[in-house]
Write a protein that holds these residues in place. Sequence first.
Motif, PDB file in Angstrom:
ATOM      1  N   GLY A   7       0.810  -1.208   0.000  1.00  8.62           N
ATOM      2  CA  GLY A   7       0.000   0.000   0.000  1.00  8.62           C
ATOM      3  C   GLY A   7       0.844   1.259   0.000  1.00  8.62           C
ATOM      4  O   GLY A   7       0.554   2.230   0.689  1.00  8.62           O
ATOM      5  N   ILE A   8       1.905   1.266  -0.817  1.00  8.67           N
ATOM      6  CA  ILE A   8       2.925   2.315  -0.786  1.00  8.67           C
ATOM      7  C   ILE A   8       2.592   3.418  -1.784  1.00  8.67           C
ATOM      8  O   ILE A   8       2.322   3.160  -2.959  1.00  8.67           O
ATOM      9  N   TYR A   9       2.660   4.649  -1.309  1.00 14.47           N
ATOM     10  CA  TYR A   9       2.553   5.831  -2.170  1.00 14.47           C
ATOM     11  C   TYR A   9       3.924   6.490  -2.236  1.00 14.47           C
ATOM     12  O   TYR A   9       4.364   7.116  -1.261  1.00 14.47           O
ATOM     13  N   PRO A  10       4.645   6.374  -3.342  1.00 19.70           N
ATOM     14  CA  PRO A  10       5.997   6.934  -3.430  1.00 19.70           C
ATOM     15  C   PRO A  10       6.004   8.458  -3.297  1.00 19.70           C
ATOM     16  O   PRO A  10       5.082   9.149  -3.756  1.00 19.70           O
ATOM     17  N   SER A  11       7.038   8.979  -2.665  1.00 16.19           N
ATOM     18  CA  SER A  11       7.231  10.422  -2.577  1.00 16.19           C
ATOM     19  C   SER A  11       7.927  10.925  -3.829  1.00 16.19           C
ATOM     20  O   SER A  11       8.512  10.158  -4.599  1.00 16.19           O
ATOM     21  N   ASP A  12       7.888  12.230  -4.036  1.00 18.58           N
ATOM     22  CA  ASP A  12       8.402  12.823  -5.258  1.00 18.58           C
ATOM     23  C   ASP A  12       9.910  12.660  -5.389  1.00 18.58           C
ATOM     24  O   ASP A  12      10.652  12.717  -4.399  1.00 18.58           O
ATOM     25  N   GLY A  13      10.370  12.496  -6.618  1.00 19.69           N
ATOM     26  CA  GLY A  13      11.791  12.462  -6.913  1.00 19.69           C
ATOM     27  C   GLY A  13      12.338  13.867  -7.137  1.00 19.69           C
ATOM     28  O   GLY A  13      11.663  14.867  -6.878  1.00 19.69           O
ATOM     29  N   ARG A  14      13.547  13.928  -7.637  1.00 18.61           N
ATOM     30  CA  ARG A  14      14.210  15.218  -7.837  1.00 18.61           C
ATOM     31  C   ARG A  14      13.457  16.066  -8.865  1.00 18.61           C
ATOM     32  O   ARG A  14      13.000  15.567  -9.900  1.00 18.61           O
ATOM     33  N   GLN A  15      13.371  17.373  -8.588  1.00 12.81           N
ATOM     34  CA  GLN A  15      12.729  18.308  -9.516  1.00 12.81           C
ATOM     35  C   GLN A  15      13.480  19.629  -9.506  1.00 12.81           C
ATOM     36  O   GLN A  15      13.766  20.184  -8.447  1.00 12.81           O
ATOM     37  N   ILE A  16      13.783  20.139 -10.685  1.00  8.98           N
ATOM     38  CA  ILE A  16      14.431  21.441 -10.851  1.00  8.98           C
ATOM     39  C   ILE A  16      13.411  22.410 -11.446  1.00  8.98           C
ATOM     40  O   ILE A  16      12.693  22.062 -12.394  1.00  8.98           O
ATOM     41  N   LYS A  17      13.364  23.641 -10.894  1.00  3.20           N
ATOM     42  CA  LYS A  17      12.393  24.634 -11.332  1.00  3.20           C
ATOM     43  C   LYS A  17      13.082  25.982 -11.532  1.00  3.20           C
ATOM     44  O   LYS A  17      14.051  26.304 -10.836  1.00  3.20           O
TER      45      LYS A  17
END
Length: 661
Positions: free
Chosen positions: A644-654
């Motif tokens: 029941g895993i919801y992955p967290s966000d990976g790397r993001q550049i903005k």
Amino acid sequence: MIFAVSPRRALCARPLALVSALSLCFASGAALAAQALPEVTVTGARFASDPALAPIGATVITADEIRRAGAADVNQAIRKIGGVYGRQSLDGSPDFSLDLRGFGTNSSQNMVVTLDGVRMSESELSNAALSSIPIETVERIDIIRGGASVLYGEGATGGVIHIVTRRPAANGRRGMLRAEAGQFGLRDLRAALAQSWNGFALDASVGSARTDNYRDHNGFELDTFSGGAQWAYQGGRAGLRIERARQESELPGALGARQFGENPRQANTPDDIGALDSDRLTAFAEQRVGAFDLAAELSRRERTARSTYFYNMDGARVASKSTYESVQTQFSPRLRHLAQMGGMLNELVAGVDLVKWTRVTDSDYSNADAAQKSKALYVRDELKFGGERQARVAAGARRERFEKDATDARAFATPYDSEQTLNAWEVQGSVDVMQAVNLYAKAGRSYRVANVDENGYRSSPGVLAPQTSRDLELGLVYGNPALGASARLFRHQLRNEIFFDPSANGGFGANTNLDPTQRKGVEVEAHASIARDWRVSGNWQHVRARFTDGRNAGSEMVLVPKNTVSARLAWVPGNGHSADIGAQWAGKQRFGADFANTCGVRISSATTVDARYAYQTGAWEFAVAGLNLADKRYTSNAYGCNSGIYPSDGRQIKVSARYDF
């Protein structure tokens, strides 16, 4: 986000809170009202009040800190700068579930959020949608940890978060344009304008955000509008505000351990979708009459949530659709008396909160009609006295009555019609024991009632019993803006904690009242200017969340990291350049179904790093920012034993550009 309260989906998502954009409403009127009223700051007493009566033991996040850290929204600012632990949203929105003092998946139901003194928290299983508040309009954020039910009613055991918008100059104009783009198809456009003339002001803000997000089939779209008008006159002010939000989400679902290890970006429910429309109209007024200040808000919120989930039946894909339409009306009149008495400053606050909420459901499994009414009366008095060694004492009480009913011939739960009456109290005190050192203590009783979603799928024949907590806190504060630290010891003894138990209802799970539980621990915050252009800050929370009685006595509560740490380093040389880097670490925690602590593994600890560099020239600011720079694979939401895993966000550049005028 849950757009339908299907018991089979209850572990997988939460409904989205009202998207509220009270961005400039109070900011415009406050500047105008200052022509007739003294210079004041908003405090925990639900009034603009004397700065000497700022909330005891509060954490304050300033506008300068928010801009330095490059926080994209209020929710992110509270997590990155305030050190509040947050869990990845399940619907692709930036509204993480904020957790004050270790309340796990029900953290949003144990915390109250206000914007310029107006409660944003909803009467449903939902988070306050802070991402819709233009971050550029925020003056500061006050985080008050610990029980606060006297002033804010049910759901304030973990604490209260006050968001205060800034005040524009009278007879002036202020505006802002901002654009941001980044990985995963991020596009975010915002604009705001406020104009004031003597005793009249108008303001408006709009926003449009689009992103594909880190995971597949997790697109998110949000469009908001907020506009208002205010009139300031001798001794008071009045105004009207309208807010409108439209949101659409793609819901990728949870993953198993093998799926998460192979590819955390994949979707497990590639067709599930949801949408939310919300509208709120608010009228408010403040008036000074002799030695008294009077204030009131009247608001009406309409909310429509829609969802479509797919499942397999006899080899065929079947769609399950649902629509929720809810209406909430709230009226909150109150009065305050602030006076000097023999060298002492006294503030007396009393008020009434009246709320009526109704919801109609149209779905393949439910046609429920539900309603809740509440009536509350509260009073609080605070006294400040002393010479060089200032001291403060405060005491308050609240009594609130709830009436609830629900009918649904197709629902899983039995219809109900009930009444519940609850009391809260608090006693607080602080004293300057020496120069720059303040010692304080708080004690009280707070409460929470089950909302319609929790009572709609419950383990008991009748409605769930109210949750109550005995709250205690001891704190020490030292220092000044250049160098300071604070430490707090806290304990919450809970009875009938309201929680989703996956082992109830024959293993299908249900909302229930838990055996006695406890939260206790320590919180430490510190900051220092280590050189002319450098500033460092950090905080640490250690919390022990556990059962204290019953069949799980001694077991740890689920989805609560025992330790969380955050630290930030800022560089502001004053020549247009600035930089900020931060790290957040959360320790191991129990999986969501592991009430008995028998699962052989735990959710792993995780460290994430973010950074921002900005250059300002004239009215323009250009910036580049990165989140989860090490591209850490981790999760903060997992509802089974290693499943029941919801992955967290990976790397993001903005990258972003902003123009102020």
